[in-house]
Design an enzyme around this catalytic site. Structure first.
Site, PDB file in Angstrom:
ATOM      1  N   TYR A   2       0.472  -1.827   0.112  1.00  0.00           N
ATOM      2  CA  TYR A   2       0.178  -0.056   0.304  1.00  0.00           C
ATOM      3  C   TYR A   2       0.696   1.404  -0.269  1.00  0.00           C
ATOM      4  CZ  TYR A   2      -3.992  -2.574   0.468  1.00  0.00           C
ATOM      5  OH  TYR A   2      -5.345  -3.359   0.369  1.00  0.00           O
ATOM      6  N   GLU A  16      -8.532  -7.938   5.145  1.00  0.00           N
ATOM      7  CA  GLU A  16      -7.425  -8.092   4.603  1.00  0.00           C
ATOM      8  C   GLU A  16      -6.440  -9.425   5.277  1.00  0.00           C
ATOM      9  OE1 GLU A  16      -4.696  -5.975   2.105  1.00  0.00           O
ATOM     10  OE2 GLU A  16      -7.041  -5.578   0.502  1.00  0.00           O
ATOM     11  N   TYR A  61     -11.124 -18.152 -10.974  1.00  0.00           N
ATOM     12  CA  TYR A  61     -12.189 -18.826 -11.209  1.00  0.00           C
ATOM     13  C   TYR A  61     -13.274 -19.095 -10.024  1.00  0.00           C
ATOM     14  CZ  TYR A  61      -8.859 -18.607 -15.297  1.00  0.00           C
ATOM     15  OH  TYR A  61      -8.513 -18.406 -16.708  1.00  0.00           O
ATOM     16  N   SER A  62     -14.392 -19.863 -10.874  1.00  0.00           N
ATOM     17  CA  SER A  62     -15.364 -19.497  -9.995  1.00  0.00           C
ATOM     18  C   SER A  62     -15.152 -21.420  -8.943  1.00  0.00           C
ATOM     19  CB  SER A  62     -16.554 -19.346  -9.955  1.00  0.00           C
ATOM     20  OG  SER A  62     -16.995 -18.026 -10.132  1.00  0.00           O
ATOM     21  N   GLY A  98     -14.006 -10.310 -12.856  1.00  0.00           N
ATOM     22  CA  GLY A  98     -13.287  -8.639 -13.749  1.00  0.00           C
ATOM     23  C   GLY A  98     -13.626  -7.433 -12.714  1.00  0.00           C
TER      24      GLY A  98
END
Length: 410
Positions: free
Chosen positions: A98, A140, A208-209, A405
């Site tokens: 960051y 996070e 990807y799911s 996306g």
């Protein structure tokens, strides 16, 4: 919350910053990748960089966060932050990164806005940035702890133990950890980050799911995106589209090793609730719905479940048979399908499904009372489906969506 001084400065300068924010983020990425080319090569999605969607998403998130601080000083935009944090965690982002972003973002702000960036303006927007950054770092850190991982240590080696061609352009990969340990736990609806090394040396990552998790394995579905030619495959809009999906389809066979992460994603099925569920998807957006239906069927759920899916044609419809079987295992489930190019022009029944021509239309179905809705598909579909659900009386807080996306909707 913002300090009183910063609040007034941000309120006064938000229109100017907002109008220039896409120029700022474009310059920011140019500066970042010049200083750290490895980030574009090995971390950022080059397709989203080339077509501008990542720039738009960053610009939108900064402006949305600043606006939220002004309108709701006692609150935090957890929806926006959660979606970003889950994506960051799936990539293994660390707190120190960051500061790198801050350095190049504020240099871009100073260059674009010039003399308008007084010390007071810089200090106020510095507050905005670190409020957002520190909130993301905290979320996070919690995600890493929940997954039982040191911060950023999400990657491991997997072996492809199964591959199935679902349709002509959708393949399902089943993977297990190479070291023999159990696959990490996942929630119905989450995704898995997969990293591949391309022929040009880049290590690109995509999400990807997850469509199944059993017997110590994870299964994820990949739709092949048509790509152009050249050193880096480009689509019609100039983006290197399809370079990862094309690699997976062409090069990754059963027995191959893959680098993949830990499941993340904030849009997950509420497994504790007994409220009705509405699953609405379009195209490859059906994949997180498959994971949710798998869980409901495995639990023998008696919840009311309405499954709605829109696709180009029956031939393009991935997981058609699997969803039909899963719906058949749920005593209170219904399945409605819409095809732009149906095999038959009139509404009819096909197995468990009622099939309709055209686009998803909620006036053709009964939306269950008290339903919790989960949506996934292209942004125009999400916009239409969400609007229809709100018009049907589903509260906004009961409508959850996943988009593949950058999230331009936020």
């Amino acid at each position: 919350m913002l300090s009183a001084t910063a609040t007034e400065t941000v309120r006064a300068t938000l229109p100017a910053v907002g109008s220039a924010i896409e120029d700022i983020t474009a310059l920011f990425y140019d500066r970042l990748f010049y200083a750290h080319p490895e980030l574009l090569r090995d971390l950022f999605n080059r397709g989203n960089q080339a077509n501008g969607t990542q720039r738009q998403a960053l610009a939108g998130s900064i402006a949305a966060f600043a606006g939220f601080l002004l309108e709701h000083p006692e609150q935090r935009p957890d929806l926006l932050l959660s979606r970003i944090a889950h994506k960051h965690a799936s990539l293994g982002i660390r707190p120190e990164q960051y500061q790198v972003v801050h350095t190049h973002l504020f240099a871009a702000i100073a260059e674009v806005l010039g003399e308008a960036v007084t010390p007071e303006v810089a200090a106020a927007w510095d507050e905005v940035y670190w409020l957002m950054a520190n909130a993301l770092i905290a979320i996070e850190a919690g995600l890493y702890r929940q997954a039982g991982l040191p911060e950023g240590e999400v990657w491991r080696s997997y072996r492809v133990v199964g591959r199935e061609e679902e349709t002509g352009d959708v393949a399902v990969f089943t993977v297990a950890p190479v070291d023999g340990s159990p696959a990490p736990a996942s929630e119905p609806g989450q995704y898995l980050s997969v990293q591949v090394e391309l022929a040009n040396g880049a290590r690109q990552i995509r999400q990807y799911s997850i469509v199944g998790s059993r017997a110590g394995t994870l299964s994820f579905a990949v739709k092949r995106i048509p790509a152009g030619t050249g050193d880096v495959a480009h689509s019609a809009d100039g983006s290197p589209a399809g370079e990862v999906s094309g690699h997976l389809h062409a090069e990754v066979l059963e027995g191959a090793e893959l680098t993949a992460g830990t499941p993340f994603g904030p849009v997950v099925l509420d497994r504790e609730s007994d409220r009705p569920v509405l699953l609405a998807s379009a195209g490859i957006g059906i994949t997180p719905m498959v994971g949710m239906l798998e869980h409901l069927a495995e639990q023998g759920s008696d919840r009311r479940v309405a499954v709605l899916h829109a696709d180009r044609s029956p031939a393009a419809h991935a997981f058609r048979g699997r969803v039909d079987d899963l719906v058949g295992k749920l005593p209170q489930a219904t399945l409605d399908l819409w095809y732009e190019q149906p095999d038959q022009g009139d509404e009819h029944r096909d197995g468990q499904a009622a099939v309709h021509p055209g686009y998803l239309d909620l006036t053709a179905v009964t939306v269950p009372d008290q339903a919790v809705a989960y949506l996934c598909g292209p942004v125009p579909f999400l916009t239409s489906a969400r609007s229809q659900l709100l018009a049907a009386g589903v509260p906004a807080e009961s409508v959850h969506y996943e988009v593949f996306g950058p999230d331009l909707g936020l």
